[in-house]
Write a protein that holds these residues in place. Structure first.
Motif, short mmCIF file in Angstrom:
data_model
loop_
_atom_site.label_atom_id
_atom_site.label_comp_id
_atom_site.label_asym_id
_atom_site.label_seq_id
_atom_site.Cartn_x
_atom_site.Cartn_y
_atom_site.Cartn_z
N GLU A 490 0.85 -0.99 -0.04
CA GLU A 490 0.05 0.17 0.11
C GLU A 490 0.89 1.30 -0.11
OE1 GLU A 490 -3.83 0.61 1.57
OE2 GLU A 490 -3.60 -1.15 2.96
N HIS A 491 0.38 2.23 -0.55
CA HIS A 491 1.23 3.39 -0.76
C HIS A 491 0.16 4.75 -0.48
CE1 HIS A 491 4.05 6.61 -2.07
NE2 HIS A 491 4.93 5.58 -2.35
N LEU A 492 0.92 5.51 0.44
CA LEU A 492 0.09 6.78 0.53
C LEU A 492 0.68 7.83 0.07
CD1 LEU A 492 -1.83 8.61 2.54
CD2 LEU A 492 0.02 8.58 4.41
N PHE A 493 -0.01 8.46 -0.80
CA PHE A 493 0.69 9.75 -1.63
C PHE A 493 -0.54 10.91 -0.92
CE2 PHE A 493 0.83 6.20 -4.62
CZ PHE A 493 2.24 6.52 -4.93
N TYR A 494 0.38 12.06 -0.67
CA TYR A 494 -0.14 13.52 -0.52
C TYR A 494 -0.15 14.13 -1.94
CZ TYR A 494 -0.41 13.21 4.60
OH TYR A 494 -0.74 12.71 5.99
N VAL A 495 -1.24 14.39 -2.55
CA VAL A 495 -1.49 15.28 -3.60
C VAL A 495 -0.97 16.64 -3.27
CG1 VAL A 495 -3.05 15.99 -5.36
CG2 VAL A 495 -3.45 13.88 -4.62
N ASN A 496 -1.61 17.09 -2.15
CA ASN A 496 -1.23 18.16 -1.52
C ASN A 496 -1.41 18.12 0.00
OD1 ASN A 496 -4.17 18.99 -1.08
ND2 ASN A 496 -4.22 19.48 -3.14
N LYS A 497 -1.33 19.19 0.69
CA LYS A 497 -1.42 19.19 2.24
C LYS A 497 -2.91 18.55 2.60
CE LYS A 497 2.17 22.34 3.39
NZ LYS A 497 2.50 23.84 4.32
N LYS A 498 -3.90 18.85 1.96
CA LYS A 498 -5.18 18.44 2.20
C LYS A 498 -5.75 17.15 1.60
CE LYS A 498 -7.07 23.13 2.98
NZ LYS A 498 -8.32 24.05 2.74
N ILE A 555 -11.26 19.14 4.70
CA ILE A 555 -11.98 20.42 4.58
C ILE A 555 -11.24 21.46 5.57
CG2 ILE A 555 -14.18 21.14 4.96
CD1 ILE A 555 -15.26 18.21 4.58
N LYS A 556 -11.06 21.06 6.72
CA LYS A 556 -10.25 21.94 7.65
C LYS A 556 -9.31 21.00 8.30
CE LYS A 556 -13.94 22.42 10.87
NZ LYS A 556 -14.68 23.54 11.80
N ASP A 558 -9.38 19.91 11.47
CA ASP A 558 -10.18 18.79 12.25
C ASP A 558 -11.38 18.18 11.63
OD1 ASP A 558 -11.46 21.22 12.34
OD2 ASP A 558 -11.31 21.16 14.65
N LEU A 559 -11.36 18.31 10.31
CA LEU A 559 -12.55 17.81 9.76
C LEU A 559 -12.32 17.35 8.28
CD1 LEU A 559 -15.60 17.50 9.95
CD2 LEU A 559 -15.94 19.49 8.63
N GLU A 560 -12.66 16.00 8.00
CA GLU A 560 -11.85 15.04 7.07
C GLU A 560 -13.03 14.46 6.35
OE1 GLU A 560 -8.29 12.11 6.47
OE2 GLU A 560 -9.62 11.93 8.19
N LEU A 561 -13.10 14.31 4.85
CA LEU A 561 -13.80 13.68 4.10
C LEU A 561 -13.02 12.46 3.60
CD1 LEU A 561 -16.56 13.45 2.56
CD2 LEU A 561 -15.52 14.57 0.83
N TYR A 562 -13.61 11.19 3.63
CA TYR A 562 -12.86 10.01 3.05
C TYR A 562 -13.75 9.02 2.42
CZ TYR A 562 -14.95 7.76 7.35
OH TYR A 562 -15.94 7.21 7.99
N ASN A 605 -14.28 17.43 13.77
CA ASN A 605 -14.92 18.20 14.81
C ASN A 605 -15.68 19.11 14.07
OD1 ASN A 605 -14.06 16.71 16.83
ND2 ASN A 605 -12.04 18.01 17.19
N ILE A 606 -16.91 19.79 14.49
CA ILE A 606 -17.84 20.96 14.11
C ILE A 606 -17.94 21.64 15.23
CG2 ILE A 606 -18.53 19.52 11.93
CD1 ILE A 606 -21.18 19.41 13.55
N ILE A 607 -18.39 22.97 14.97
CA ILE A 607 -18.80 24.03 16.13
C ILE A 607 -17.69 24.02 16.81
CG2 ILE A 607 -20.75 24.82 17.44
CD1 ILE A 607 -22.48 22.56 16.39
#
Length: 811
Positions: A490-498, A555-556, A558-562, A605-607
């Motif tokens: 398995e390989h983890l690539f960061y396309v950018n910081k996000k 997204i920020k 402490d909030l991540e879409l996966y 996390n939100i709010i």
């Protein structure tokens, strides 16, 4: 078997990897102090996470930390401590010795890309980081249960309270004492957690990982640091099971003292006694942890007494900064009487009665592991795990239909012996591609399993006499050797910081065999009118390629879409081939099960960090699913009968939404307070349909899927007092693929809606902690399962209202 050319290629690959590692760049030593920004006092606890390394380093009591053998470059340090805001700081390392101090603000805790839960607050639920030790989890649905945060009945391993933060789980309750853990997710059979790849400290603990992945041994929760759960996408790194990874991580010795002692005694309903004692510590480079647990009771039904002993010892030696060697040994032994199952009307009359007094179950489990870890530097490391299992599982009793009385004749005896060993070696390297971090893991696994299964008649007495009455088993006798060789990347690539992308592939070579005999008999009343001894030999070889890919987007902070997609595979069980059961007939042409998992979710996390959430939509495609349907068969003398037939019944599609939400309500009123009230909701909506299977199956609901599964509650904190109240609701669902609502022998039918209320509280004073709780506070009568075999057959009632009280001494 893999050819000589393939073996040479693998050796050349590993040689190239190791050679490249010997040419690594310069390394440095980083150390410093973590301060309180307000008054310059030293922060006395916490951790520093270096994202590029995937490693966590402790902050000691004097505020100091140190990181050795880190290569020159640019890193992001993330510093966490209870009561302080998380700090992320970029550090450039360009010399061999670096002094770097950090200053934390007393603010709301903000989390990084993956949730890090305060061990003293909240419900103790978190997620694995993108790179953690010897695993890559970017884009995967992962969950952590930190046991220090659990307020509940840990002495009996109560799964409702322990796994309350893991969404979508269906729990089977058997004995009320935690002798066996039975959990399943997303419509997968919970029986002995067989649809998970079940591990302890990263190595297998089930009876046979290939042909019989049921776990008769459950690690005591009191000895655990955390439980890691990775859903179906774990198939690439840990094996092809549909359910994913279930990994129990034991505590290790405290590094700040040479000797630490814990003793905890628990007393409860039905003469339940649990005694747990552990010692641990560290002296120079030697770290150790050991415990002994003893539990016994008479059970909540007649004929259900039990007696269990569990012991564990580990020693970790770190002779220098590069090498770590760890040895482990686990022993577990228990004997339990099994009260059998009930019919539907009997459950309604009295769910706590027993119709079987001659059924017994015995388990002996021996596990050993030897673990070697070598750090080329902080970015490159290799780990080799060697593991061994010598175990036995013996079942004795009457398996006849529960709607007939015990005939008081000779009992059925099944003896299982498991002798397995294996090695799993993982190489992980982290580096940069155009200033973006990247990481890959390459692993090789070899597994050698050998199972012996003997079935015959035993005495007609009531005692726990696990001996055949004939010289050789007079029902069946089989040997099941198995071999498995796996290679995964398995390989983890960061396309950018996000944005990250994680592709992977796994190759499996599996060879399973069976060699033995069975007796075929036809009865007229109690007389045998036909008998034949049939020799049976089979071999099956498979080459399997599994692929998958995951992605995540921040997204920020402490909030991540996966999202992720991975293929899955499950070979047929040995028990499907060898065990004769009067309640079912097994298809001799069973095929392996195949499919895939797909997840898309939002977590973080939100709010302003006041609400933590993890919401996942998923699809599970399950082809060749094995289950039971009704067929008419004709025996050798021409008699037709309707039987329960276990076969590949069809292709199933399962889909749903799993959510977990948690919040400290007090923070909405006052940011800093000695009082905390953490509320949570674990809610899942799941549906499943058979897309094929013919008349009587196609279009039916998939069995063992509660359409709505909800756990909710709160934990109240005030100084050293913690109090928890939890409500669990599981809605009505079917127990088999035919969607039968009722059958006379109660092995199939509806599982009615049930709800359970659990209360627990704990108070700590100096070295002592006093705990008290009531499970099933409202005293509901319910059941979670029907079964055609042990511990039934029939309906298996759950425990009524019960209490526990525990006193813990921690010095």
């Amino acid at each position: 078997m893999l050819g000589i050319k393939m073996q040479k290629r693998i050796m050349i690959l590993w040689g190239m990897i190791l050679l490249s590692c010997s040419l690594m760049s310069q390394v440095a030593h980083v150390q410093g102090i973590v301060f309180d920004e307000e008054d310059n006092s030293k922060v006395s606890q916490g951790e520093i996470f270096v994202e590029e390394l995937g490693e966590t380093y402790p902050i000691k009591k004097d505020g100091s930390y140190q990181i050795k053998n880190i290569t020159f470059g640019t890193y992001f340090f993330q510093i966490f401590s209870d009561g302080y805001g998380a700090l992320t700081q970029e550090i450039k390392i360009e010399k061999e010795n670096v002094e770097q101090n950090f200053f934390l603000q007393k603010l709301t805790v903000q989390l990084n890309t993956t949730t890090i839960t305060d061990k003293k607050e909240g419900e103790g639920v978190g997620t694995l980081r993108n790179v953690e030790k010897f695993g890559i989890y970017g884009g995967k649905k992962s969950e952590i249960v930190r046991l220090e945060s659990v307020v509940g009945n840990v002495a009996s391993n109560n799964p409702r309270e322990i796994f309350k933060g893991i969404s979508g789980l269906n729990i089977h309750e058997n004995d009320g004492a935690g002798l066996q853990l039975s959990i399943g997710g997303r419509g997968l059979d919970p029986n002995r957690s067989a649809n998970f790849n079940t591990r302890q400290n990263g190595y297998d603990i089930s009876a046979d990982a290939l042909g019989y992945p049921e776990s008769y041994y459950t690690p005591p929760v009191q000895a655990l640091d955390r439980i890691e759960v990775v859903r179906g996408a774990a198939s690439l790194q840990y094996g092809p099971q549909f359910g994913g990874l279930l990994n129990f991580i034991f505590k290790e010795g405290r590094e700040d003292k040479p000797f630490h002692f814990t003793a905890e005694n628990t007393y409860g309903s039905n003469q339940f006694i649990n005694s747990f004692t552990s010692v641990d510590g560290q002296k120079n480079t030697l770290n150790y942890y050991s415990f002994f647990q003893y539990k016994k009771g008479v059970g909540f039904r007649p004929n259900s007494e039990f007696n269990q002993k569990t012991a564990y010892a580990s020693i970790r030696i770190q002779p220098n900064d590069k090498w770590t060697i760890k040895g482990e040994y686990t022993f577990m032994d228990y004997l339990s009487q099994q009260p059998g199952g009930l019919q539907d009307f009997e459950f309604e009359e009295n769910p706590f009665q027993s119709k079987r007094e001659r059924n017994w179950f015995k388990v002996n489990w021996n596990l050993a592991a030897l673990n070697f870890t070598y750090f080329f530097n902080k970015k490159t490391r290799i780990n080799s795990r060697n593991f061994f299992l010598y175990a036995g599982r013996d079942a004795l009793g009457d398996l006849g239909p529960i709607n007939r009385p015990d005939p008081m004749r000779e009992r059925d005896l099944i003896l299982g012996q498991y002798k397995n060993f294996g090695n799993e070696t993982r190489f992980l390297h982290q580096y940069k591609i155009k200033e973006q971090p990247a990481a890959f893991i390459i692993g090789v696994r070899y597994y050698h399993g050998f199972t012996e299964n003997r079935q015959g008649m035993a005495s007609n007495g009531s005692d726990a006499n696990f001996s055949f009455i004939t010289e050789e088993p007079n029902i069946s006798s089989y040997d099941f050797p198995s071999r498995n060789l796996s290679l995964f990347i398995e390989h983890l690539f960061y396309v950018n910081k996000k944005w990250t992308i994680t592709p992977g592939v796994r190759f499996e070579y599996i060879k399973t065999s069976s060699d033995g005999y069975f007796y075929k008999r036809i009865y007229s009343g109690n007389d045998i009118v036909f008998e034949e001894r049939i020799s049976d030999q089979k071999k099956n070889k498979r080459n399997i390629l599994l692929t998958g890919i995951g992605t995540s987007y921040k997204i920020k902070d402490d909030l991540e879409l996966y999202a992720n997609f991975s293929q899955n595979y499950r070979p047929i069980n040995f028990t499907d081939l060898a065990v004769q059961n009067p309640n079912i007939v097994v298809d001799s042409l069973l095929q392996d099960e195949k499919g895939f998992n797909f997840d898309i979710g939002l977590r973080g996390n939100i709010i302003g960090g006041k609400i933590k959430l993890d919401a996942t939509a998923f699809i599970l495609k399950y082809n060749n699913r094995i289950g039971i349907k009704d067929i008419i068969v004709q025996n050798e003398i021409g008699v037709n009968s309707l039987v329960d037939f276990r076969t590949n019944i069809g292709n199933a599609l399962i889909y749903g939404l799993e959510t977990y939400v948690e919040s400290d309500l007090v923070k909405f009123i006052k940011e800093e307070s000695k009082i905390k009230c953490v509320v949570f909701s674990n809610l899942s909506f799941i549906q499943g349909k058979y897309q094929s299977g013919g008349t009587g199956i196609q279009g039916n609901d998939v069995e063992l899927i509660p359409p709505l599964n909800w756990k909710t509650g709160f934990t109240f904190y005030w100084k050293d007092l913690k109090t928890s109240l939890q409500y669990s609701l599981t809605t009505q669902h079917f127990s088999d693929a035919t969607n039968a609502e009722f059958v006379a022998n109660a092995t199939r039918g509806i599982i009615p809606t049930y709800s359970v209320l659990d209360f627990s509280t704990a108070y700590t004073w100096k070295w002592f902690t006093l705990s008290f709780g009531i499970n099933n506070l409202a005293n509901q009568n319910y059941f979670t399962r029907r079964t055609a075999s042990y511990p039934g057959p029939g309906i298996i009632p759950a425990q009524g209202r019960n209490y526990y009280v525990s006193l813990k001494f921690d010095w």
